[in-house]
Scaffold this motif. Sequence first.
Motif, short mmCIF file in Angstrom:
data_model
loop_
_atom_site.label_atom_id
_atom_site.label_comp_id
_atom_site.label_asym_id
_atom_site.label_seq_id
_atom_site.Cartn_x
_atom_site.Cartn_y
_atom_site.Cartn_z
N THR B 32 0.84 -1.20 0.00
CA THR B 32 0.00 0.00 0.00
C THR B 32 0.87 1.25 0.00
O THR B 32 2.04 1.20 0.40
N LYS B 33 0.31 2.35 -0.43
CA LYS B 33 1.05 3.62 -0.47
C LYS B 33 1.40 4.09 0.93
O LYS B 33 2.45 4.69 1.16
N GLU B 34 0.50 3.80 1.88
CA GLU B 34 0.69 4.30 3.25
C GLU B 34 1.31 3.25 4.15
O GLU B 34 0.67 2.69 5.03
N ASN B 35 2.58 2.95 3.91
CA ASN B 35 3.30 2.02 4.77
C ASN B 35 4.24 2.84 5.65
O ASN B 35 5.25 3.37 5.18
N ALA B 36 3.87 2.96 6.92
CA ALA B 36 4.61 3.86 7.82
C ALA B 36 6.08 3.44 7.95
O ALA B 36 6.98 4.29 7.95
N GLY B 37 6.32 2.12 8.04
CA GLY B 37 7.68 1.62 8.18
C GLY B 37 8.55 2.00 6.99
O GLY B 37 9.68 2.45 7.16
N ALA B 38 7.99 1.84 5.79
CA ALA B 38 8.75 2.16 4.58
C ALA B 38 9.01 3.66 4.48
O ALA B 38 10.11 4.09 4.11
N ALA B 39 8.01 4.46 4.83
CA ALA B 39 8.16 5.92 4.79
C ALA B 39 9.24 6.36 5.77
O ALA B 39 10.09 7.20 5.46
N GLU B 40 9.22 5.76 6.96
CA GLU B 40 10.22 6.07 7.98
C GLU B 40 11.61 5.66 7.51
O GLU B 40 12.59 6.40 7.70
N TRP B 41 11.69 4.48 6.87
CA TRP B 41 12.99 4.03 6.35
C TRP B 41 13.52 5.05 5.35
O TRP B 41 14.69 5.44 5.40
N ALA B 42 12.65 5.48 4.42
CA ALA B 42 13.07 6.42 3.37
C ALA B 42 13.53 7.75 3.98
O ALA B 42 14.51 8.34 3.53
N ARG B 43 12.82 8.22 5.01
CA ARG B 43 13.18 9.47 5.67
C ARG B 43 14.59 9.37 6.25
O ARG B 43 15.42 10.25 6.07
N GLN B 44 14.87 8.23 6.93
CA GLN B 44 16.19 8.06 7.54
C GLN B 44 17.29 7.80 6.50
O GLN B 44 18.46 8.10 6.76
N ALA B 45 16.91 7.21 5.36
CA ALA B 45 17.92 6.78 4.38
C ALA B 45 18.52 7.96 3.62
O ALA B 45 19.57 7.83 2.99
N GLY B 46 17.85 9.11 3.67
CA GLY B 46 18.39 10.27 2.97
C GLY B 46 17.92 10.35 1.54
O GLY B 46 16.97 9.66 1.15
N PRO B 47 18.56 11.19 0.74
CA PRO B 47 18.06 11.49 -0.60
C PRO B 47 18.05 10.29 -1.56
O PRO B 47 17.34 10.33 -2.57
N TYR B 48 18.82 9.25 -1.27
CA TYR B 48 18.87 8.10 -2.17
C TYR B 48 17.89 6.99 -1.80
O TYR B 48 17.85 5.95 -2.44
N GLY B 49 17.10 7.23 -0.74
CA GLY B 49 16.12 6.22 -0.33
C GLY B 49 14.71 6.74 -0.52
O GLY B 49 14.38 7.85 -0.08
N HIS B 50 13.86 5.95 -1.20
CA HIS B 50 12.47 6.35 -1.43
C HIS B 50 11.54 5.24 -0.99
O HIS B 50 11.93 4.06 -0.96
N ALA B 51 10.31 5.61 -0.72
CA ALA B 51 9.27 4.62 -0.43
C ALA B 51 8.17 4.76 -1.46
O ALA B 51 7.91 5.85 -1.96
N GLY B 52 7.54 3.63 -1.79
CA GLY B 52 6.44 3.67 -2.76
C GLY B 52 5.69 2.35 -2.75
O GLY B 52 5.86 1.55 -1.85
N THR B 53 4.87 2.17 -3.77
CA THR B 53 4.15 0.90 -3.91
C THR B 53 5.05 -0.11 -4.62
O THR B 53 6.14 0.22 -5.11
#
Lengths: 218, 218
Positions: B32-53
């Motif tokens: 799903t688009k709203e995966n909190a864990g993935a969004a949090e991972w992307a936030r911490q990973a910096g500009p080279y990390g993204h979250a999506g479907t």
Amino acid sequence: MRIGIIGTGTVGRTLAAKLVSLGHEVTLGSRTKENAGAAEWARQAGPYGHAGTFADAADFGELVINATAGTVSLQALRLAGADRLAGKVLIDVSNPLVFAPDGEVSLDPVNTDSIGERIQREFPYTAVVKALNTLSAPLMVDPGRVPGAHNLFIAGEDPEAKARVRSLLEQFGWADEVIVDLGGIAAARSTEMLMPFWLNMMRHVGHTDFNYSFKIAE
Amino acid sequence: MRIGIIGTGTVGRTLAAKLVSLGHEVTLGSRTKENAGAAEWARQAGPYGHAGTFADAADFGELVINATAGTVSLQALRLAGADRLAGKVLIDVSNPLVFAPDGEVSLDPVNTDSIGERIQREFPYTAVVKALNTLSAPLMVDPGRVPGAHNLFIAGEDPEAKARVRSLLEQFGWADEVIVDLGGIAAARSTEMLMPFWLNMMRHVGHTDFNYSFKIAE
């Protein structure tokens, strides 16, 4: 010790020869009384090597080894006789490989059952120990064919039976610390399921003198 | 390189973090688009990390990694989309483990099929390479956790795809000589079937920092 071997193929004969060389007395058991290969083996093996039927081998052995193909093991052990196997340790070396006409190799049973467990269920008064089913026959009795420390895996319900099997494996040259006890007989599933991987590794390596060795962090 | 990862569990996030640390750009794909864990991972990973479907990740990646549980992989990859995966290398890290209520662990598919083959059959325009499914997530990206030389196994139909995967594995720290190419994608059966053995070894060892190392005679 008096040892009965069920099955006269490469595995049975290789184990029989090694056991006789170690001073054990062996009866190599065949399906029929008139097995020329087994009789010839016994003639060459000297006074400590005998040939007989599956029942003769089971009767003779204080310890018995199932060295038949896994797909026919239950049938062979029924001929050996539950009464003759009762109260004894049975080392099950078999793998239930099925060779399809198209060359595909699979296992039956697999995944939620194993031939080791089937034997233990059908012969509840025999202590089945799965062992030696993860490597080639020459390597079973001569670990030095492969350099360094490498592993054997055993599984079974009876701790005393496993201790006896360990002691026999040590006579073959396997140090106690390389023999990994994976637990009860249900763990036979996992070592039988190594076969497809072992066969792929054999194709990759080009021969059968290789073995698993575990690297473990402290 | 731009890499899409299908699946946000331990394996997906461990691979994603390592890839970003190596300078790759990663989209971690969730159902799903709203995966909190993935969004949090992307936030911490910096500009080279993204979250999506799943579809975002498949679209994004020049190379895609299936890090979902094997039992739901086909479903996840259908959501990712065959058109988005076409022409790309897909590393399949999955194992089709089924956990029964009684604690029994089995595989589905098994023996005459594998999840690696099922994916390759359903996505014929994608070059599936089975890899990394024989060890723990932390060890996948840090072979030095276990001392000495130990092995990885790959399988797949496309030699060029396998060469690209080898190169990525070398970036993770795996020397070329410890990576064993077992052949076509059908060999995925044999590495998926290692899982029950690996789980028994884990119980025996008491942790997951161990790996297969083959001893081979010259």
